[in-house]
Design a protein around this motif. Structure first.
Motif: not given
Length: 201
Positions: A168-177, A189-196
């Motif tokens: 928590h507070g040091s990693q992020s989330t990556r979403g892939v199709v 139009g979606i190639t992926g997503a990233w959230g901090p």
């Protein structure tokens, strides 16, 4: 507070919907109050969409500084307008570790006990944390209450906060199709997503 002047000075946002849409005549109260995920920004947008496109009469309540009246997501102990729940048809709650005074909390509890619908977003699983007012009759709503396991989150929404998956507070989330779904219309139009932010277990 029916007058236009009262609505302009009210400590909440009000989005009345058009009378010719299916949601007309139904009151929705959206409750913002978390320190991490910007519910004070997201819920006014959601309320606006629900009103404009579907006709619901939407009110958005905020955690505020009781002295200045300014929106203050860090203030866990103050919110105004919970009395609007008394005749609401739906509540959308996006709070984290709130500890409202009894005179405010009683309106929320009355709504919950009415059996009307509730939608909880993200941190609503741990919406309350009573550690200052442990003798409050509503302390059982706390996620850490021993007598009512998991408090409001588990008892009403189905689960409370369990843990963080990862750091928590040091990693992020990556979403892939997923490759077999890449041509699905909803992913156009979606190639992926990233959230901090990290995710919950």
């Amino acid at each position: 507070k029916d007058s236009e002047e009262a609505l302009e000075t009210a400590p909440w946002a009000h989005y009345p919907g058009p009378a010719d849409l299916p949601g007309a005549g139904h009151k929705v109260v959206l409750i913002a109050g978390d320190e991490e995920y910007r519910s004070e920004e997201a819920l006014p947008m959601l309320g606006g969409v629900m009103a404009k496109r579907h006709g619901f009469d939407c009110y958005v309540l905020f955690s505020t500084d009781p002295t200045s009246g300014e929106i203050d997501p860090m203030n866990q102990e103050h919110i105004e307008g919970l009395e609007l729940l008394d005749d609401a048809d739906l509540v959308v709650i996006f709070t984290r570790f709130r500890e409202w005074p009894d005179q405010q909390m009683k309106h929320f509890v009355k709504y919950v006990e009415s059996g009307k619908p509730i939608i909880g977003i993200r941190t609503a699983t741990h919406a309350f944390k009573y550690h200052r007012r442990t003798e409050s009759p509503y302390a059982r709503y706390s996620s850490f209450h021993e007598g009512w396991s998991g408090g409001f989150g588990r008892q009403v929404l189905g689960e409370t906060w369990v843990n963080h998956h990862g750091g928590h507070g040091s990693q992020s989330t990556r979403g892939v199709v997923e490759p077999s779904s890449k041509k699905h219309p909803i992913l156009r139009g979606i190639t992926g997503a990233w959230g901090p932010t990290d995710v919950y277990g």
